[in-house]
Design a protein around this motif. Structure first.
Motif, PDB file in Angstrom:
ATOM      1  N   ALA A  21       0.816  -1.221   0.000  1.00 34.47           N
ATOM      2  CA  ALA A  21       0.000   0.000   0.000  1.00 34.47           C
ATOM      3  C   ALA A  21       0.839   1.256   0.000  1.00 34.47           C
ATOM      4  CB  ALA A  21      -0.943  -0.002   1.210  1.00 34.47           C
ATOM      5  N   LYS A  24       2.320   1.489  -3.514  1.00 34.58           N
ATOM      6  CA  LYS A  24       1.242   1.334  -4.480  1.00 34.58           C
ATOM      7  C   LYS A  24       1.644   0.417  -5.637  1.00 34.58           C
ATOM      8  CE  LYS A  24      -0.919   5.788  -3.475  1.00 34.58           C
ATOM      9  NZ  LYS A  24      -1.438   7.063  -4.029  1.00 34.58           N
ATOM     10  N   ALA A  84     -12.170   3.425  -7.350  1.00 35.74           N
ATOM     11  CA  ALA A  84     -12.347   2.613  -6.147  1.00 35.74           C
ATOM     12  C   ALA A  84     -13.210   1.400  -6.457  1.00 35.74           C
ATOM     13  CB  ALA A  84     -12.982   3.458  -5.047  1.00 35.74           C
ATOM     14  N   GLN A 109      -8.842  -5.181  -5.359  1.00 32.87           N
ATOM     15  CA  GLN A 109      -9.752  -4.206  -4.754  1.00 32.87           C
ATOM     16  C   GLN A 109      -8.995  -2.925  -4.414  1.00 32.87           C
ATOM     17  OE1 GLN A 109     -11.610  -5.246  -1.019  1.00 32.87           O
ATOM     18  NE2 GLN A 109     -13.452  -4.108  -1.522  1.00 32.87           N
ATOM     19  N   GLN A 111      -8.805   0.514  -2.577  1.00 36.17           N
ATOM     20  CA  GLN A 111      -9.422   1.176  -1.437  1.00 36.17           C
ATOM     21  C   GLN A 111      -9.909   2.574  -1.823  1.00 36.17           C
ATOM     22  OE1 GLN A 111     -10.034  -0.277   1.528  1.00 36.17           O
ATOM     23  NE2 GLN A 111      -9.129  -2.176   0.693  1.00 36.17           N
ATOM     24  N   GLU A 112     -11.024   2.961  -1.233  1.00 31.26           N
ATOM     25  CA  GLU A 112     -11.603   4.269  -1.551  1.00 31.26           C
ATOM     26  C   GLU A 112     -10.799   5.393  -0.894  1.00 31.26           C
ATOM     27  OE1 GLU A 112     -15.552   6.475  -0.098  1.00 31.26           O
ATOM     28  OE2 GLU A 112     -15.961   4.751  -1.396  1.00 31.26           O
ATOM     29  N   SER A 113     -10.523   6.442  -1.681  1.00 28.82           N
ATOM     30  CA  SER A 113      -9.818   7.623  -1.187  1.00 28.82           C
ATOM     31  C   SER A 113     -10.651   8.858  -1.506  1.00 28.82           C
ATOM     32  CB  SER A 113      -8.431   7.735  -1.838  1.00 28.82           C
ATOM     33  OG  SER A 113      -7.791   8.932  -1.457  1.00 28.82           O
TER      34      SER A 113
END
Length: 551
Positions: A21, A24, A84, A109, A111-113
């Motif tokens: 993460a 990235k 996302a 998947q 992740q929402e930002s």
């Protein structure tokens, strides 16, 4: 991910998948097993969704010997503009005739930002025509990876009634910038004000979550209004367009009288601002007038006459004149000035007796604190050193990203001494940085100047390094190292100063318990100088070179 594919004795499968993460980076390990008794040549075709980038490219050539098994590592960079949710990466293995051997689908998947930022294009607006409407432009940036519904609320003051609130709605795609423009004609009561403020607040829909706010100052510069410049504050104890007088008595025989003030007004072409301070004590024959000047602004130019204070690498203070010019794009600025080194505007000493200097400075991006560059030339005639100093230098600031920043200065000087005819070159260098590597915070600086450097920090070497690391939750380890050597040299001083300082510190800051914090540190400090108690005999001076250890 899908099941194994086995076609024409070629096994094609996903062996391993992992995601980092912080960097990235998505890692995939592909296994291709050639079970045939002949060589295999083909391609691995990669299809990625928006925001994903294959580091090895979209097509990877495959060449296997008979009965050979190979692992292929694929790396994908997941950008900020990746949508996302579930993202599909398609992998197709073909032979040398472009016939499909196998296909894989990898689900990752994202992740929402949700990050929104807002700024005003102009924080200060000047109006010269009361008949024109007022236009406010707000830039909103969607730095996240999902579509955002936003609402901007403009708060307009109305002195005849309550405040008015106007809303504007918009939709921003990921990584999109959008400008919201709001125009209105101020009311008659608002037009009577020389300045007023419009507040803008941004909300995320539908929950009305606050993501930012800003203020826009509006000032009237029309000939029917009085202009008050917010950039000029004058003295902290006074207000703009005011004069203050005071009388003080200290003890039985000391009286002090003071008058100070500041103010500005419009003229036919431009604006004039005046700042003044004068005081006198009963023991003086002449009043002291300092921090007193008059400035004239016209379009992009500004002239200042009076007391000038320039905190440069070779600082100049006193009576003088300064001119500055800023281009229309506000990305280039030039400053030129001449200063005669006298503390008060009224001096009985002859003109230039205390020395003088002048400077030329050019700046690129003067209002961009992340990326800017400047160059300067300074000349100073110093009657105390009986020398003429020339200093040429450059300074720059650069932010690589939100985590790493650096700034540097480089100056070279030439000093010509009248008394002994010596021409002395000199040099100064300074660099500062700060950055973050995972949980490690780093910052430090180094400064060096040669012995006869004419700048503010002559004959200095300073090195400092700070480290801060989060060991575990809310517990931090820290370490600091500082070294300083100060040994300036002068041709007109008999005694040359020399001092050394070393300080090292390391410790732990523990998490607070309620309102009480705990820390444990080890400190080492060493100081040495030839200026400690020079009146003592030589053998006694060594006593004052000391070391200190604290725990």
């Amino acid at each position: 991910m899908s099941a194994q594919n086995k076609t024409e004795n070629i096994l094609f499968d996903i062996h391993e998948k992992s995601y980092n993460a912080e960097s990235k980076i998505l890692d995939l390990v592909i296994i291709i097993d050639n079970n045939k008794d002949e060589n295999f040549k083909g391609k691995l075709k990669v299809s990625t969704p928006t925001g994903f980038r294959s580091i090895l490219g979209q097509e990877i050539f495959v060449d296997l010997q008979k009965n050979e098994k190979r692992f292929i590592s694929l790396k994908f960079f997941v950008g900020n503009n990746a949508d996302a949710g579930d993202a599909q990466i398609n992998l197709i293995l073909t032979n040398e005739f472009d016939q499909k051997i196998g296909e894989k689908t990898v689900i990752h998947q994202v992740q929402e930002s949700s990050i929104l930022q807002m700024t005003a294009e102009n924080q200060q607006i000047f109006r010269d025509n009361n008949l024109d409407s007022l236009k406010i432009r707000i830039k909103v940036s969607n730095k996240g990876n999902r579509m955002q519904q936003t609402t901007l609320v403009f708060k307009i003051p109305d002195y005849s009634d309550s405040n008015h609130f106007i809303e504007q709605h918009g939709t921003l795609r990921p990584q999109q910038d959008s400008t919201f423009t709001f125009s209105f004609l101020p009311s008659k009561e608002l037009l009577k004000q020389s300045n007023f403020t419009i507040n803008v607040t941004g909300f995320k829909d539908p929950d009305k979550e606050l993501f930012g706010n800003t203020r826009i100052s509006v000032q009237s510069v029309s000939h029917t209004q009085k202009f008050q410049d917010e950039q000029q504050n004058g003295f902290a104890s006074t207000t703009r367009n005011s004069i203050t007088t005071s009388y003080r008595r200290v003890g039985n025989d000391l009286d002090m009288y003071q008058i100070l003030g500041s103010g500005g007004f419009n003229v036919a072409s431009g604006y004039i601002f005046i700042n003044g301070n004068m005081f006198m004590m009963n023991s003086q024959t002449d009043p002291i007038i300092n921090n007193t000047y008059i400035s004239y602004r016209r379009e992009k130019s500004e002239f200042t006459l009076g007391n000038i204070s320039k905190l440069l690498e070779l600082s100049l203070f006193g009576r003088g004149i300064e001119y500055s010019f800023l281009n229309s794009a506000k990305d280039k600025k030039i400053e030129v000035g001449f200063i005669e080194q006298s503390f008060s505007l009224l001096e009985r000493n002859s003109f230039l007796q205390n020395g003088y200097g002048f400077y030329v400075k050019g700046i690129l991006n003067p209002y961009n604190f992340s990326h800017n560059l400047s160059s300067i030339y300074i000349f100073k005639n110093d009657p105390y050193e009986k020398a003429k100093h020339h200093l040429l230098g450059t300074e720059f600031t650069h932010n690589f990203n939100n985590l790493w920043q650096t700034s540097s200065k480089l100056y070279g000087g030439i000093s010509i001494y009248d008394q002994n005819g010596i021409t002395k070159p000199s040099l100064a260098f300074e660099s500062q940085y700060s950055g973050i590597i995972k949980k490690l915070n780093l910052n430090g600086n180094i400064f060096y100047s040669s012995d006869y450097y004419p700048g503010n920090r002559r004959g200095s070497l300073q090195i400092q390094q700070n480290v801060n690391l989060m060991v575990f939750k809310k517990h931090y380890a820290f370490a600091n190292v500082f070294y300083s050597n100060y040994s300036p040299k002068y041709y007109f001083y008999q005694t040359q100063l020399s001092s050394d300082n070393v300080k090292m510190e390391a410790g732990l800051n523990f998490a607070k318990t309620g309102s009480i914090g705990y820390s444990f540190a080890y400190q080492y400090q060493f100081e040495k100088s030839n200026s400690y108690n020079n009146f003592l005999p030589q053998f006694q001076k060594m006593i004052y070179q000391f070391k200190r250890i604290e725990l």
